[in-house]
Every structure is written in C-alpha cells, then in structure tokens.
Scaffold this motif. Structure first.
Motif, PDB file in Angstrom:
ATOM      1  N   LEU A 201     -16.944 -27.633   0.963  1.00  0.00           N
ATOM      2  CA  LEU A 201     -15.691 -27.488   1.706  1.00  0.00           C
ATOM      3  C   LEU A 201     -15.494 -26.047   2.177  1.00  0.00           C
ATOM      4  O   LEU A 201     -15.018 -25.812   3.295  1.00  0.00           O
ATOM      5  N   TYR A 202     -15.878 -25.100   1.336  1.00  0.00           N
ATOM      6  CA  TYR A 202     -15.734 -23.692   1.704  1.00  0.00           C
ATOM      7  C   TYR A 202     -16.559 -23.376   2.963  1.00  0.00           C
ATOM      8  O   TYR A 202     -16.038 -22.812   3.944  1.00  0.00           O
ATOM      9  N   TYR A 203     -17.839 -23.725   2.941  1.00  0.00           N
ATOM     10  CA  TYR A 203     -18.709 -23.390   4.076  1.00  0.00           C
ATOM     11  C   TYR A 203     -18.342 -24.187   5.329  1.00  0.00           C
ATOM     12  O   TYR A 203     -18.395 -23.658   6.445  1.00  0.00           O
ATOM     13  N   LEU A 204     -17.945 -25.449   5.133  1.00  0.00           N
ATOM     14  CA  LEU A 204     -17.549 -26.250   6.282  1.00  0.00           C
ATOM     15  C   LEU A 204     -16.259 -25.718   6.909  1.00  0.00           C
ATOM     16  O   LEU A 204     -16.132 -25.684   8.147  1.00  0.00           O
ATOM     17  N   THR A 205     -15.340 -25.294   6.071  1.00  0.00           N
ATOM     18  CA  THR A 205     -14.093 -24.720   6.584  1.00  0.00           C
ATOM     19  C   THR A 205     -14.361 -23.426   7.347  1.00  0.00           C
ATOM     20  O   THR A 205     -13.760 -23.171   8.398  1.00  0.00           O
ATOM     21  N   GLU A 206     -15.279 -22.606   6.822  1.00  0.00           N
ATOM     22  CA  GLU A 206     -15.633 -21.361   7.500  1.00  0.00           C
ATOM     23  C   GLU A 206     -16.299 -21.643   8.850  1.00  0.00           C
ATOM     24  O   GLU A 206     -16.053 -20.944   9.835  1.00  0.00           O
ATOM     25  N   SER A 207     -17.133 -22.674   8.881  1.00  0.00           N
ATOM     26  CA  SER A 207     -17.768 -23.028  10.159  1.00  0.00           C
ATOM     27  C   SER A 207     -16.726 -23.546  11.148  1.00  0.00           C
ATOM     28  O   SER A 207     -16.814 -23.272  12.354  1.00  0.00           O
ATOM     29  N   HIS A 208     -15.733 -24.283  10.628  1.00  0.00           N
ATOM     30  CA  HIS A 208     -14.661 -24.811  11.491  1.00  0.00           C
ATOM     31  C   HIS A 208     -13.850 -23.674  12.111  1.00  0.00           C
ATOM     32  O   HIS A 208     -13.383 -23.775  13.256  1.00  0.00           O
ATOM     33  N   LYS A 209     -13.697 -22.582  11.374  1.00  0.00           N
ATOM     34  CA  LYS A 209     -12.985 -21.416  11.912  1.00  0.00           C
ATOM     35  C   LYS A 209     -13.742 -20.816  13.099  1.00  0.00           C
ATOM     36  O   LYS A 209     -13.129 -20.302  14.039  1.00  0.00           O
ATOM     37  N   GLN A 210     -15.077 -20.876  13.038  1.00  0.00           N
ATOM     38  CA  GLN A 210     -15.890 -20.325  14.119  1.00  0.00           C
ATOM     39  C   GLN A 210     -15.850 -21.215  15.361  1.00  0.00           C
ATOM     40  O   GLN A 210     -15.788 -20.706  16.483  1.00  0.00           O
ATOM     41  N   GLN A 211     -15.868 -22.538  15.135  1.00  0.00           N
ATOM     42  CA  GLN A 211     -15.836 -23.478  16.262  1.00  0.00           C
ATOM     43  C   GLN A 211     -14.886 -24.632  15.916  1.00  0.00           C
ATOM     44  O   GLN A 211     -15.327 -25.688  15.433  1.00  0.00           O
ATOM     45  N   PRO A 212     -13.600 -24.442  16.142  1.00  0.00           N
ATOM     46  CA  PRO A 212     -12.591 -25.436  15.742  1.00  0.00           C
ATOM     47  C   PRO A 212     -12.755 -26.810  16.387  1.00  0.00           C
ATOM     48  O   PRO A 212     -12.281 -27.813  15.845  1.00  0.00           O
ATOM     49  N   SER A 213     -13.438 -26.872  17.534  1.00  0.00           N
ATOM     50  CA  SER A 213     -13.560 -28.151  18.245  1.00  0.00           C
ATOM     51  C   SER A 213     -14.811 -28.934  17.875  1.00  0.00           C
ATOM     52  O   SER A 213     -15.020 -30.038  18.395  1.00  0.00           O
ATOM     53  N   ASP A 214     -15.644 -28.382  16.975  1.00  0.00           N
ATOM     54  CA  ASP A 214     -16.888 -29.071  16.630  1.00  0.00           C
ATOM     55  C   ASP A 214     -16.577 -30.325  15.807  1.00  0.00           C
ATOM     56  O   ASP A 214     -16.047 -30.240  14.687  1.00  0.00           O
ATOM     57  N   THR A 215     -16.922 -31.479  16.350  1.00  0.00           N
ATOM     58  CA  THR A 215     -16.565 -32.754  15.714  1.00  0.00           C
ATOM     59  C   THR A 215     -17.372 -33.004  14.438  1.00  0.00           C
ATOM     60  O   THR A 215     -16.873 -33.655  13.504  1.00  0.00           O
ATOM     61  N   ASN A 216     -18.610 -32.533  14.387  1.00  0.00           N
ATOM     62  CA  ASN A 216     -19.417 -32.743  13.186  1.00  0.00           C
ATOM     63  C   ASN A 216     -18.828 -32.000  11.987  1.00  0.00           C
ATOM     64  O   ASN A 216     -18.787 -32.528  10.867  1.00  0.00           O
ATOM     65  N   ALA A 217     -18.390 -30.769  12.209  1.00  0.00           N
ATOM     66  CA  ALA A 217     -17.774 -30.004  11.130  1.00  0.00           C
ATOM     67  C   ALA A 217     -16.496 -30.686  10.660  1.00  0.00           C
ATOM     68  O   ALA A 217     -16.238 -30.784   9.448  1.00  0.00           O
ATOM     69  N   ILE A 218     -15.700 -31.169  11.606  1.00  0.00           N
ATOM     70  CA  ILE A 218     -14.448 -31.854  11.252  1.00  0.00           C
ATOM     71  C   ILE A 218     -14.736 -33.103  10.422  1.00  0.00           C
ATOM     72  O   ILE A 218     -14.070 -33.379   9.414  1.00  0.00           O
ATOM     73  N   ARG A 219     -15.743 -33.859  10.845  1.00  0.00           N
ATOM     74  CA  ARG A 219     -16.074 -35.105  10.133  1.00  0.00           C
ATOM     75  C   ARG A 219     -16.524 -34.814   8.706  1.00  0.00           C
ATOM     76  O   ARG A 219     -16.093 -35.492   7.762  1.00  0.00           O
ATOM     77  N   TYR A 220     -17.363 -33.782   8.528  1.00  0.00           N
ATOM     78  CA  TYR A 220     -17.840 -33.457   7.191  1.00  0.00           C
ATOM     79  C   TYR A 220     -16.727 -32.888   6.315  1.00  0.00           C
ATOM     80  O   TYR A 220     -16.712 -33.089   5.093  1.00  0.00           O
ATOM     81  N   ILE A 221     -15.800 -32.181   6.917  1.00  0.00           N
ATOM     82  CA  ILE A 221     -14.651 -31.692   6.150  1.00  0.00           C
ATOM     83  C   ILE A 221     -13.841 -32.868   5.615  1.00  0.00           C
ATOM     84  O   ILE A 221     -13.431 -32.883   4.440  1.00  0.00           O
ATOM     85  N   GLN A 222     -13.622 -33.862   6.454  1.00  0.00           N
ATOM     86  CA  GLN A 222     -12.877 -35.056   6.027  1.00  0.00           C
ATOM     87  C   GLN A 222     -13.605 -35.791   4.913  1.00  0.00           C
ATOM     88  O   GLN A 222     -12.991 -36.213   3.912  1.00  0.00           O
ATOM     89  N   LEU A 223     -14.922 -35.950   5.050  1.00  0.00           N
ATOM     90  CA  LEU A 223     -15.706 -36.613   4.014  1.00  0.00           C
ATOM     91  C   LEU A 223     -15.659 -35.845   2.699  1.00  0.00           C
ATOM     92  O   LEU A 223     -15.549 -36.443   1.616  1.00  0.00           O
ATOM     93  N   THR A 224     -15.748 -34.525   2.806  1.00  0.00           N
ATOM     94  CA  THR A 224     -15.750 -33.686   1.604  1.00  0.00           C
ATOM     95  C   THR A 224     -14.404 -33.737   0.896  1.00  0.00           C
ATOM     96  O   THR A 224     -14.343 -33.838  -0.343  1.00  0.00           O
ATOM     97  N   GLU A 225     -13.323 -33.656   1.658  1.00  0.00           N
ATOM     98  CA  GLU A 225     -11.985 -33.733   1.058  1.00  0.00           C
ATOM     99  C   GLU A 225     -11.772 -35.085   0.381  1.00  0.00           C
ATOM    100  O   GLU A 225     -11.134 -35.167  -0.688  1.00  0.00           O
TER     101      GLU A 225
END
Length: 240
Positions: A201-225
C-alpha cells in the motif's frame, strides 16, 4: 570537457609532419643524440599528443577498453529494449543482464573488482570515475537504472513471476530515484503478491501520487486495502 570521436582520434594521432623545412644541421644533431634520449623525447611527444592542456593541466582521455565497455553496455541495453517491444521477454532479460555484466566489467577496469558486493548498484563507482567523460558517466548511470527497471517489467510478463526478484530490481532503482513511478508501482505489485500488504500500500500510494490518473495503480490500491481490511477482520475474529 568531453571530446568527439573525431577530436579524440586527432589528439591520439602522432603528427608525422615537421611544420617546416629542417636544416641538415638539426637532423644531424637529432641523429647524434643517444638512443635513450631520442626514445624519451618520442615518448614525451606522444604523451603531449594524447592529451589537451586546459588551465595548465592535462585532461585524461578514456582508454579504448573503457570506451568499448561503455559501447557494449549501451548496445546490449538497446537490444534488450527492442526484444521487450517484440515481446521476446526471455531474450530481453538476457540482453539486460549482459549490459549489466559489461558495466560490472567496466568497474573492474576502473579499479574496483568487488563493486557489486560493496553497493546495491554500480552508480557510486561509475560516478566517481576520473577516466570517463561526463557524457559517458551519465549514459552509464541512466542505462543501469533502465536495465533494472526493464528487468522488473520483463519478469512481470512471465508465466511464473519471481516477485522477490521484481522487488529487488525495483528497490535498486528507488535507491537512486525515489520518485520513479514505474519502480514504485512495480514494488507495490511485488509486495502485494508476496503478501506484505502494508508495504504494498505504501509503494502503490507513492506511485499514485506521481501519476494520479493511472488506473492500474488505483486498482491495486483498492485490492490491497481490501486485503488489509479482511486480514484485520480475521485477526479480530480470531482474538474473540
């Protein structure tokens, strides 16, 4: 100050001309010199030809072995990138490893036989080198990070993914470039599949900060949570 290959060849080439007509007396004096003195003079002239004075100091040029190692490393990296584009992932992995081996060989040429064991990356040794031009140093530093990032990408395309190795390669990149989106995202994916959801979750959240619109990062964040919530519910149930 880096030199082009043409300039470098021009400096390395010993000029056979005299720049003017020499008198017979001067030729006789040169011939009359002891052989040892003439040899020393010739060596001194060659040393002068192989460098360029700047501010009273001699600028050291990279040797052929160092320049060849740089060229081979970049060639293998380029071949690996083409293999990846062609979806030949196993071949790409081999090319990227060959590029890294050339870089390790370059470190040995630069005088550090144990470069790989002292540092997680080869960057410190390469960046401190006085034998390479600034252009060559930059090319090697970028190539090493690209190789590790690309190796992680290739592994994620395999049928059986070695997530431990993916994590290892990505962390090498992040030690140098802490905000590299691809390395952050792939680290998160690796930690997720390794079952370390909080780090994921930490690394995925950090990646989301770099590219907020990336759908893959968003999907993995949801799965991780979701995994974290389920684990918390399971632990609470077990405690009662």
């Amino acid at each position: 100050m880096s030199l082009s290959q043409t300039e470098y060849d021009g400096i390395s080439r010993v000029d056979g001309g005299t720049g003017g007509n020499s008198s017979g007396t001067q030729k006789l004096q040169q011939c009359a010199q002891p052989l040892s003195n003439r040899t020393k003079d010739a060596r001194y002239q060659q040393q002068q030809q192989h460098g360029r004075h700047h501010g009273g100091s001699m600028v050291k040029q990279p040797s052929h072995s160092e320049s060849d190692a740089v060229r081979r490393a970049l060639d293998f990296k380029t071949q690996g990138t083409q293999c990846y584009k062609d979806k030949k992932y196993r071949e790409a992995i081999g090319k990227y490893h060959r590029a890294l081996l050339e870089m390790k060989g370059l470190c040995r040429v630069l005088g550090d036989p144990d470069a790989a064991s002292k540092s997680p990356t080869l960057l410190p040794k390469i960046s401190k080198s006085t034998s390479l031009t600034e252009e060559q140093k930059g090319a090697m530093e970028n190539a090493e990070l690209e190789c590790y990032n690309s190796l992680a990408a290739c592994l994620l395309q395999m049928e059986l993914v070695n997530y431990e190795r993916v994590k290892e390669y990505c962390l090498k990149v992040l030690r140098k470039e802490g905000e590299n989106f691809k390395a952050l995202y792939r680290s998160g994916v690796a930690y997720y599949h390794l079952g370390d959801y909080h780090k994921a979750l930490y690394y995925l959240t950090e990646s989301h900060k770099q590219q907020p619109s990336d759908t893959n990062a968003i999907r993995y964040i949801q799965l991780t949570e979701m995994k974290i919530r389920r684990n918390a519910q399971r632990e609470k149930k077990d405690a009662t």
